[in-house]
Scaffold this active site. Structure first.
Site, PDB file in Angstrom:
ATOM      1  N   CYS A   2      -1.861 -11.934   6.743  1.00 15.07           N
ATOM      2  CA  CYS A   2      -1.623 -11.731   8.164  1.00 15.07           C
ATOM      3  C   CYS A   2      -0.253 -12.311   8.450  1.00 15.07           C
ATOM      4  CB  CYS A   2      -2.666 -12.438   8.995  1.00 15.07           C
ATOM      5  SG  CYS A   2      -4.347 -12.046   8.510  1.00 15.07           S
ATOM      6  N   ARG A  27       2.438  -7.330   6.363  1.00 21.67           N
ATOM      7  CA  ARG A  27       1.504  -8.356   5.909  1.00 21.67           C
ATOM      8  C   ARG A  27       0.080  -8.079   6.358  1.00 21.67           C
ATOM      9  NH1 ARG A  27       4.695 -12.756   3.759  1.00 21.67           N
ATOM     10  NH2 ARG A  27       2.655 -13.454   3.123  1.00 21.67           N
ATOM     11  N   TRP A  73      -4.922  -8.726   9.087  1.00 20.03           N
ATOM     12  CA  TRP A  73      -5.617  -7.976   8.039  1.00 20.03           C
ATOM     13  C   TRP A  73      -6.996  -8.619   7.971  1.00 20.03           C
ATOM     14  CZ3 TRP A  73      -7.938  -8.861   3.273  1.00 20.03           C
ATOM     15  CH2 TRP A  73      -8.096  -7.744   2.448  1.00 20.03           C
ATOM     16  N   ASN A  99      -3.572 -17.903   9.922  1.00 19.48           N
ATOM     17  CA  ASN A  99      -3.720 -17.216   8.636  1.00 19.48           C
ATOM     18  C   ASN A  99      -4.545 -18.124   7.746  1.00 19.48           C
ATOM     19  OD1 ASN A  99      -2.005 -15.275   9.548  1.00 19.48           O
ATOM     20  ND2 ASN A  99      -0.260 -15.872   8.267  1.00 19.48           N
ATOM     21  N   GLY A 100      -5.444 -17.538   6.964  1.00 22.40           N
ATOM     22  CA  GLY A 100      -6.262 -18.354   6.066  1.00 22.40           C
ATOM     23  C   GLY A 100      -7.731 -18.164   6.380  1.00 22.40           C
ATOM     24  N   GLU A 480       0.462   0.509 -14.757  1.00 17.64           N
ATOM     25  CA  GLU A 480       1.233   0.384 -13.523  1.00 17.64           C
ATOM     26  C   GLU A 480       1.422   1.756 -12.867  1.00 17.64           C
ATOM     27  OE1 GLU A 480       1.899  -1.764 -11.492  1.00 17.64           O
ATOM     28  OE2 GLU A 480       3.648  -1.103 -10.376  1.00 17.64           O
ATOM     29  N   LYS A 484       0.129   2.641  -9.044  1.00 19.09           N
ATOM     30  CA  LYS A 484       0.967   3.168  -7.954  1.00 19.09           C
ATOM     31  C   LYS A 484       0.317   4.400  -7.352  1.00 19.09           C
ATOM     32  CE  LYS A 484       2.890   0.454  -7.262  1.00 19.09           C
ATOM     33  NZ  LYS A 484       3.015  -0.772  -7.995  1.00 19.09           N
ATOM     34  N   GLU A 487      -2.955   3.528  -5.236  1.00 18.63           N
ATOM     35  CA  GLU A 487      -2.849   2.744  -4.009  1.00 18.63           C
ATOM     36  C   GLU A 487      -2.158   3.476  -2.865  1.00 18.63           C
ATOM     37  OE1 GLU A 487       0.525  -0.345  -5.706  1.00 18.63           O
ATOM     38  OE2 GLU A 487      -0.742  -1.028  -4.089  1.00 18.63           O
ATOM     39  N   HIS A 503     -12.857   7.223 -27.436  1.00 19.17           N
ATOM     40  CA  HIS A 503     -14.049   6.368 -27.437  1.00 19.17           C
ATOM     41  C   HIS A 503     -14.827   6.484 -26.130  1.00 19.17           C
ATOM     42  CE1 HIS A 503     -12.947   4.632 -31.259  1.00 19.17           C
ATOM     43  NE2 HIS A 503     -11.725   4.400 -30.804  1.00 19.17           N
ATOM     44  N   LYS A 602       0.408  -6.451   2.156  1.00 19.64           N
ATOM     45  CA  LYS A 602       1.303  -7.145   1.225  1.00 19.64           C
ATOM     46  C   LYS A 602       0.888  -8.610   1.165  1.00 19.64           C
ATOM     47  CE  LYS A 602       5.297  -6.496  -1.008  1.00 19.64           C
ATOM     48  NZ  LYS A 602       5.204  -5.587  -2.168  1.00 19.64           N
TER      49      LYS A 602
HETATM   50  C1  F6R Z   1       0.657  -3.263  -6.181  1.00 15.39           C
HETATM   51  C2  F6R Z   1       0.835  -4.513  -5.492  1.00 15.39           C
HETATM   52  C3  F6R Z   1      -0.130  -5.622  -5.772  1.00 15.39           C
HETATM   53  C4  F6R Z   1       0.661  -6.919  -6.015  1.00 15.39           C
HETATM   54  C5  F6R Z   1      -0.301  -8.108  -6.162  1.00 15.39           C
HETATM   55  C6  F6R Z   1       0.428  -9.391  -6.475  1.00 15.39           C
HETATM   56  O1  F6R Z   1       1.676  -2.370  -5.890  1.00 15.39           O
HETATM   57  O2  F6R Z   1       1.734  -4.679  -4.739  1.00 15.39           O
HETATM   58  O3  F6R Z   1      -0.960  -5.327  -6.848  1.00 15.39           O
HETATM   59  O4  F6R Z   1       1.435  -6.742  -7.160  1.00 15.39           O
HETATM   60  O5  F6R Z   1      -1.043  -8.258  -4.993  1.00 15.39           O
HETATM   61  O6  F6R Z   1       1.330  -9.741  -5.464  1.00 15.39           O
HETATM   62  P1  F6R Z   1       2.435 -10.827  -5.710  1.00 15.39           P
HETATM   63  O7  F6R Z   1       3.376 -10.282  -6.719  1.00 15.39           O
HETATM   64  O8  F6R Z   1       3.078 -11.045  -4.371  1.00 15.39           O
HETATM   65  O9  F6R Z   1       1.745 -12.065  -6.231  1.00 15.39           O
END
Ligand code: F6R
Length: 607
Positions: A2, A27, A73, A99-100, A480, A484, A487, A503, A602
């Protein structure tokens, strides 16, 4: 997850809060709200949904030179107007943004209910507002201190009191609180992104600290009332770094930032004389480097996948065992911490709670842990024994792109540094340095193929599912890539080591499920081509991610994506880029909310 913003000063607070929330929306974006103190009364506006809904609901003229705001969030309670922050005490005097997570929320809620408090939301934050209003003490600071003494859990909070319209009280335990210093005005935020428009002079609170902000400055104390002197630092990133710069989405901007970002990660760190890397922040002398017997990389999500690619890189260059593990799995399995293992925590935000807790777990058991972190001054950066900053610049889009790439480059620098202190020859070091210096150009070449990737994406965006496969370093590329795609496009995607296909997952391959195959020209290429044949034999469409020059692939794939070759261990750096663009264009074709995908936010600062 948040975002918190607060302002006190001579200007009208509302526009400052709203523009701060705009910067923090990445966020968390399921609801937002502001509380302003004006004429000794609180004015609170909250709306479920994106910030634009709150903006539309605000009166044109809104008084108040002190206020707090929040973008949420959801954790406790679904997104709704009532559950949005700020939360207000029953007597209408106290407003809190938080936040928390309050871990003893149930117990505190029951206790307050028996004392006659009626709750208007399902959140744990509302509890804090009631506790502050009911706490003993003459000043707001004392009452906040009294309330927090009852709270167990994590918090970054900002509190205003309609009866004390000359201050904001903020406190931190496990969730970031950053004070921004202005001229006769003060700011507070959970992320520097919301501050840099106004000031780059900031003070980071540490856990267990409380600060009182007024127009003259701030003072900080510990929870047990000991004064603490804090010195400001200067934020590395400027306001302009947070702009979209003409791109339709932050994600596209950040994908295209990568050549420059990687050049910044490398800048000043390559030593052409001794063919090694200068990493001043590691805090490891050459003897300590020789004592390292093992490397363990920890991270979450894409940071964990960068760790997997980094483990390949380190093990093959340094010739010591290296492995990666999701930080949350690591911290909860009572891991054996070894003195001769070098632990490395990877995190863009530096605030991911599981990674932070894993760092604390290692440290409290006497282990040594380094950070590969993007945000300077973040919690992980401050907790580790040393580290390497990514210098990727701010990453705003929820999907990590340039931070993933730059963290891999940091791990390559670490491998070079460790390797050269041990058995990596000067010639191998020189070749690796040459290859690292070619990375920005390699990424440029991958970006130049955007329209080709867009065309492939349009062809496959209607797929209900996709496979990503690869061998060796190709497997983290696949992981990875799949991450991408799912998500941001919401297409189901699974990654497998190519050798595992037969397998089990091969049962799913058919004409409507495309498979993306990483085919770097390394020692495993023949085996990878055999996996491609397994897919083709089941009529599965194949998208081959490879380098130019192997005639066997063209006739066997439905689409080919080519990037320049690199040293084998560095292939995941450039090969990740087209998969970012492929996912971006699938999401675009499907009309998804690319920068703010559903259910995500994020920086995951709650468990
Ligand atoms: C995927 C993504 C998440 C972050 C993960 C770790 O695109 O953004 O999987 O990589 O939440 O976040 P950080 O790097 O900030 O610890």
């Amino acid at each position: 997850m948040c975002g918190i913003i607060g302002y006190i000063g001579p200007r009208s607070a509302a526009p400052i809060l709203i523009s701060g929330l705009k910067r923090l929306e990445y966020r968390g974006y399921d609801s937002a709200g502001v509380a302003l103190v004006s004429r000794r009364a609180l004015r609170v506006y909250k709306k479920e949904g994106k910030l634009a809904k709150l903006q539309a609901a605000l009166p044109k003229r809104l008084g108040g030179k002190i206020g707090i705001g929040h973008t949420r969030w959801a954790t406790h309670g679904a997104p709704s107007d009532a559950n949005a922050h700020p939360h207000v005490s029953a007597d209408g005097s106290i407003a809190v943004v938080h936040n928390g997570i309050v871990e003893n929320a149930t117990e505190l809620r029951e206790r307050l209910a028996t004392e006659g408090v009626t709750f208007v939301s399902e959140t744990d934050t509302e509890i804090i507002a009631h506790l502050v209003a009911r706490a003993d003490g003459e000043s707001l600071e004392q009452r906040v201190r009294g309330a927090l003494a009852l709270v167990r859990g994590t918090y970054g909070i900002a509190v205003v009191d309609a009866r004390a319209p000359d201050r904001i009280v903020v406190a931190r335990n496990g969730s970031p609180v950053i004070i921004g210093l202005g001229e006769h005005e003060m700011f507070v935020a959970s992320d520097v992104a919301a501050l840099v428009r106004h000031t780059r002079q900031v003070v980071h609170l540490d856990d267990g600290e409380i600060a009182v902000l007024d127009t003259g400055g701030f003072h900080t104390t510990t929870m047990d009332e000991r004064p603490i002197a804090k010195s400001p630092s200067t934020v590395e990133w400027e306001d302009g770094a947070y702009e979209r710069g003409g791109h339709a989405h932050y994600m596209r901007k950040e994908i295209f930032d990568q050549p420059e970002a990687v050049a910044r990660t490398l800048s000043g760190r390559l030593d052409h004389h001794f063919h090694t890397a200068h990493l001043g922040g590691l805090n490891l002398d050459p003897r300590e480097l020789l004592d390292v017997k093992r490397v363990k990389l920890l991270g979450c999500g894409s940071a964990y996948y960068a760790g997997l690619a980094g483990a390949h890189l380190i093990e093959s260059l340094v010739r010591i065992p290296a492995s990666a593990e999701p930080a949350a799995e690591f911290r909860y399995r009572n891991p054996v911490i070894e003195r001769d293992t070098l632990y490395v925590a990877i995190s863009q935000s530096g605030e991911t709670i599981d990674t932070l807790m894993a760092v604390q777990e290692v440290r409290q058991s006497g282990g040594r842990v380094l950070g590969v972190v993007n945000v300077v001054g973040s919690s992980i950066a401050r907790e580790v024994d040393g580290g390497i900053y990514m210098h990727a610049g701010p990453e705003v889009s929820v999907a990590s792109t340039k931070a993933y790439t730059c963290s891999l480059v940091c791990l390559a620098l670490l491998a070079l540094h460790l390797g050269r202190a041990r058995d990596l020859s000067p010639e191998q070091g020189r070749r690796l340095i040459d290859a690292m210096e070619r990375l920005p150009a390699g990424i440029e070449a991958a970006l130049a193929a955007e329209s080709h990737l867009e065309a492939i994406a349009r062809r496959y965006a209607d797929s209900r599912s996709a496979f990503y496969i690869g061998r060796g370093p190709g497997f983290p590329i696949a992981l990875e890539g799949a991450q991408k795609l799912k998500e941001i496009s919401y297409i189901h995607a699974e990654a497998y080591p190519a050798s595992e296909l037969k397998h089990g997952p091969l049962a799913l391959i058919g004409p409507d499920i495309p498979t993306v195959i990483a085919l770097p020209h390394d020692a495993l290429l023949d085996k990878s081509i055999a996996s491609l044949e397994e897919v083709r034999a089941r009529s599965g469409p194949v998208i081959a991610l490879t380098h130019p020059g192997d005639g066997r692939i063209a006739g066997r794939a439905d689409a080919i994506i080519e990037v320049p070759p690199s040293e084998d261990v560095l292939n995941p750096v450039v090969m990740g880029v087209p998969l970012q663009l492929f996912a971006y264009h699938c999401a675009l074709a499907l009309g998804r909310d690319i920068d703010q995908p559903r259910n995500l936010a994020k920086s995951v600062t709650v468990e």
